[in-house]
Design an enzyme around this catalytic site. Structure first.
Site, PDB file in Angstrom:
ATOM      1  N   LYS A  73       0.856  -1.204   0.000  1.00 25.67           N
ATOM      2  CA  LYS A  73       0.000   0.000   0.000  1.00 25.67           C
ATOM      3  C   LYS A  73       0.885   1.244   0.000  1.00 25.67           C
ATOM      4  O   LYS A  73       1.955   1.241   0.633  1.00 25.67           O
ATOM      5  CB  LYS A  73      -0.897  -0.053   1.239  1.00 25.67           C
ATOM      6  CG  LYS A  73      -1.976   1.012   1.320  1.00 25.67           C
ATOM      7  CD  LYS A  73      -2.868   0.770   2.543  1.00 25.67           C
ATOM      8  CE  LYS A  73      -3.943   1.822   2.704  1.00 25.67           C
ATOM      9  NZ  LYS A  73      -4.829   1.553   3.865  1.00 25.67           N
ATOM     10  N   SER A 150      -9.645   1.581   3.011  1.00 30.23           N
ATOM     11  CA  SER A 150      -8.799   2.395   2.176  1.00 30.23           C
ATOM     12  C   SER A 150      -7.745   1.594   1.411  1.00 30.23           C
ATOM     13  O   SER A 150      -7.126   2.135   0.491  1.00 30.23           O
ATOM     14  CB  SER A 150      -8.081   3.446   3.033  1.00 30.23           C
ATOM     15  OG  SER A 150      -7.289   2.836   4.032  1.00 30.23           O
ATOM     16  N   SER A 174      -9.846  -0.933   7.298  1.00 33.62           N
ATOM     17  CA  SER A 174      -9.390  -0.731   5.919  1.00 33.62           C
ATOM     18  C   SER A 174      -8.757  -1.929   5.231  1.00 33.62           C
ATOM     19  O   SER A 174      -8.525  -1.885   4.023  1.00 33.62           O
ATOM     20  CB  SER A 174      -8.397   0.432   5.854  1.00 33.62           C
ATOM     21  OG  SER A 174      -9.087   1.635   5.744  1.00 33.62           O
TER      22      SER A 174
HETATM   23  N1  GLN Z   1     -13.286   3.627   6.661  1.00 31.55           N
HETATM   24  C1  GLN Z   1     -12.569   4.100   7.807  1.00 31.55           C
HETATM   25  C2  GLN Z   1     -12.280   5.567   7.630  1.00 31.55           C
HETATM   26  O1  GLN Z   1     -12.703   6.122   6.658  1.00 31.55           O
HETATM   27  C3  GLN Z   1     -11.351   3.265   8.015  1.00 31.55           C
HETATM   28  C4  GLN Z   1     -10.074   3.787   7.464  1.00 31.55           C
HETATM   29  C5  GLN Z   1      -8.891   2.913   7.749  1.00 31.55           C
HETATM   30  O2  GLN Z   1      -8.978   1.866   8.403  1.00 31.55           O
HETATM   31  N2  GLN Z   1      -7.712   3.373   7.331  1.00 31.55           N
HETATM   32  O3  GLN Z   1     -11.676   6.202   8.439  1.00 31.55           O
END
Ligand code: GLN
Length: 485
Positions: A73, A150, A174
Site C-alpha cells: 500500500k 482504504s 481498511s
Molecule cells: N473507513 C474508515 C475511515 O474512513 C477506516 C479507514 C482505515 O482503516 N484506514 O476512516
C-alpha cells in the site's frame, strides 16, 4: 502456467521443484500489473524488482516468501520508490528508508513489484478518494462496484490474481472490509504486534499494519515473518513471537464463540445472514459453543461517532507535518504561514480537509472536554463491553459487511443510519487493539461477502485456528476474480 493466482505454499512448492524461477514469477506479476484495469497501482517497480531478484539470498530458500512478488500500500515508506499515500500533497515524494514491515518481507525473500492505490492518506472506506480516482472491484466485470478501502489497490491486485500477498493498513477496518468485498483473507494483529515504523500515521492509537492473503494459513505464516519488537517503533510489543501456524489445525472443540446480537440485528441482507448461519452451524457441528450475546445497543451505535472524533483528532495532529516545509509539495507564499496555507489548501482533497476540520474542532480548548475527551471515555466503555465478552468467549464472530460491495455511485464518506452499526462496528477491533480477521463466507450475484472473527489481544494463534476451521467449512479459499464462479 500461472502462479500469481495461487497460495504461498503452492508457489513455494513450484519453486522448490524447479517448475518456475523467482525471475519468472516477477515477470508474470509485472506483466499482469501492467495489464491491470482496476486502477490498483500507484507505481510499478519493474526495474527495482528485476534488480532485487538478482540479489536474492539463496540461503533463505525455505521461506515461503522466497522469490515471491508482493505489493505494498502506498502509505508505507519504500526506499528510493515513490510513495504518495494517494495524495497530491506527496506527489513525487521518494523516501530515504523503508518501513520495517517492508524490510521484514524483503528479508524473508519477498520481492516488491508495486505500490498500490488507496483512499487519500488512508482516510476512507470506498477506494474512490485517492488522487488517481476510483479503484474498481475485480469481481464486478461491469466496473460499477467499489472494492472498498482504504487499502483498495492491494485488495484489487489480490483479487485479480496479480500477487499472492499484499500489505494494507487498518485504522478502522481498511483491510478487513475490502477483504469482505473481494473474497480475500484480511488480517490485522494485536496493536503493537507488528512494527509500524515507516507506515504513515493516520490515527496512531488505532493504526495497524494489516495484509491480504488468499487463505488463513498464508495469513498466519505471514505473521511469523512480520511480528516482533522493533527498536524503531516504541509502541511495538516486547512480547515473544509464537509460531502462529502451529495451532492452525487444532479445531474448535470446546471453543466459545460469541455472536453480537445488535450487529446481527442491524444486517438485513438475507443471503449474508443465511451464509453466516451456515458457517455457525458448521462451527457447532465441529464442537464449538456459539452463543448470541448482547452488548448495549447505544454502545454499538457509538462506535462510529467515537471513531470519527478520535481518528480525525489524531489525523489532524499526525498530518501537521505535511506543510510544504517539512514534507509536502510546497506552494510558495509571502510568509511561512502563507506557504503552509497554500500548500495544504492546494494539496488535500475536500474530504481530507473535512476530517481536519472535525479533528481541529474537537481539539479546540473550548470543545475538547465535550468532544475529544468524551470520545475517549466512550472508547473506554466500548472496549470494556467487548472485554467483558472476552472474559467468557474466545472469539467474536459476525458478518464483516452488511452486503456485497456497494455501487460506486452513491458511495460516500458520510454517516449512514441504515448501516450505522453493521458498516462500522469493526472499528471496535482497533479501539481495543484486538487481532481480527475477515474471510469469505459466501456469494450473492457472483459478488463475494465475508465474516469477521476477533480475539483477545495476543491471541492470534487461537484466532487463526478458529478461522481455519471456518474456512474448512465454507471451502472458500484461494479465490481469484478472473476465474469467475
Ligand atoms: N473507513 C474508515 C475511515 O474512513 C477506516 C479507514 C482505515 O482503516 N484506514 O476512516
Amino acid at each position: 502456467m500461472e502462479y500469481m493466482n495461487k497460495s504461498l505454499t503452492q508457489i513455494h512448492n513450484a519453486l522448490i521443484k524447479g517448475e518456475v524461477t523467482p525471475l519468472e514469477l516477477v515477470k508474470e506479476a509485472i506483466e499482469k500489473a501492467k495489464k491491470d484495469d482496476n486502477n490498483a497501482f500507484e507505481y510499478i517497480c519493474e526495474k527495482e524488482a528485476l534488480e532485487a531478484v538478482k540479489k536474492l539470498d539463496e540461503s533463505n530458500k525455505d521461506s515461503l516468501l522466497w522469490g515471491v512478488p508482493v505489493v505494498i500500500k502506498d502509505n508505507y515508506s519504500t526506499k528510493d520508490i515513490p510513495t504518495t499515500a494517494s495524495s497530491n500533497i506527496l506527489n513525487g515524494y521518494v523516501p530515504v528508508f523503508s518501513a520495517e514491515a517492508v524490510i521484514r518481507l524483503e528479508k524473508a525473500g519477498a520481492i516488491v513489484i508495486a505500490k498500490t492505490t488507496m483512499d487519500e492518506l488512508a482516510m476512507g472506506g470506498s477506494g474512490t478518494t485517492g488522487h488517481l480516482g476510483v479503484t474498481y472491484n475485480p469481481w464486478d466485470k461491469s466496473k460499477t462496484r467499489i472494492v472498498g478501502g482504504s487499502s483498495c489497490g492491494s485488495a484489487a491486485a489480490m483479487a485479480s490474481g496479480i500477487v499472492p500477498i499484499a500489505l494494507g493498513s487498518d485504522t478502522g477496518d481498511s483491510v478487513r472490509k475490502p477483504a469482505s468485498y473481494a473474497a480475500l483473507v484480511g488480517f490485522k494483529p494485536t496493536w503493537g504486534r507488528i512494527s509500524r515504523f515507516g507506515l504513515f500515521p493516520f490515527a496512531t492509537s488505532l493504526d495497524h499494519v494489516g495484509y491480504f492473503s488468499r487463505n488463513v494459513y498464508d495469513s498466519a505464516y505471514l505473521l511469523n515473518v512480520l511480528a516482533g519488537h522493533d527498536d524503531k517503533d516504541f509502541s511495538s510489543s516486547f512480547k515473544e513471537v509464537n509460531d502462529y501456524t502451529s495451532k492452525i489445525n487444532e479445531g474448535v472443540i470446546n471453543k466459545r464463540i460469541a455472536v453480537i446480537k445488535g450487529i446481527i440485528d442491524s444486517i438485513k441482507d438475507k443471503t449474508v445472514l443465511a451464509s453466516f448461519d451456515e458457517s455457525i452451524n458448521y462451527l457447532k457441528k465441529q464442537g464449538a459453543t456459539v452463543d448470541v450475546v448482547e452488548i448495549d445497543i447505544n454502545l454499538l451505535k457509538s462506535i462510529f461517532p467515537t471513531y470519527v472524533i478520535i481518528s480525525c483528532a489524531e489525523a489532524t495532529s499526525n498530518n501537521a507535518n505535511l506543510d510544504g516545509i517539512k514534507f509536502g509539495n510546497r506552494i510558495e507564499g509571502e510568509s511561512f504561514e502563507e506557504v503552509m496555507m497554500n500548500t495544504r489548501t492546494n494539496g488535500f482533497s475536500p474530504l481530507i480537509k473535512r476530517r481536519f476540520v472535525i479533528g481541529s474542532f474537537s481539539l479546540m480548548r473550548e470543545n475538547q472536554d465535550e468532544l475529544f475527551v468524551r470520545a475517549q471515555k466512550c472508547r473506554r466503555m466500548i472496549v470494556d463491553a467487548f472485554n467483558k465478552v472476552f472474559e467468557k468467549y474466545d472469539a467474536i464472530y459476525c458478518p464483516a459487511s452488511p452486503s456485497i460491495a456497494p455501487l460506486i455511485k452513491g458511495s460516500s464518506d458520510t454517516l449512514s443510519d441504515e448501516y450505522l452499526i453493521a458498516d462500522n462496528y469493526m472499528a471496535f477491533g482497533n479501539m481495543g487493539g484486538y487481532p481480527s480477521i475477515t474471510l469469505p463466507i459466501g456469494f450473492e450475484n457472483n459478488m463475494p461477502f465475508g465474516a469477521n472473527l476477533t480475539c483477545k489481544p495476543f491471541d492470534e494463534a487461537n484466532l487463526f485456528s478458529i478461522a481455519n476451521e471456518i474456512e474448512k467449512g465454507t471451502g472458500l479459499k484461494d479465490l481469484v476474480a478472473k476465474e469467475g464462479r
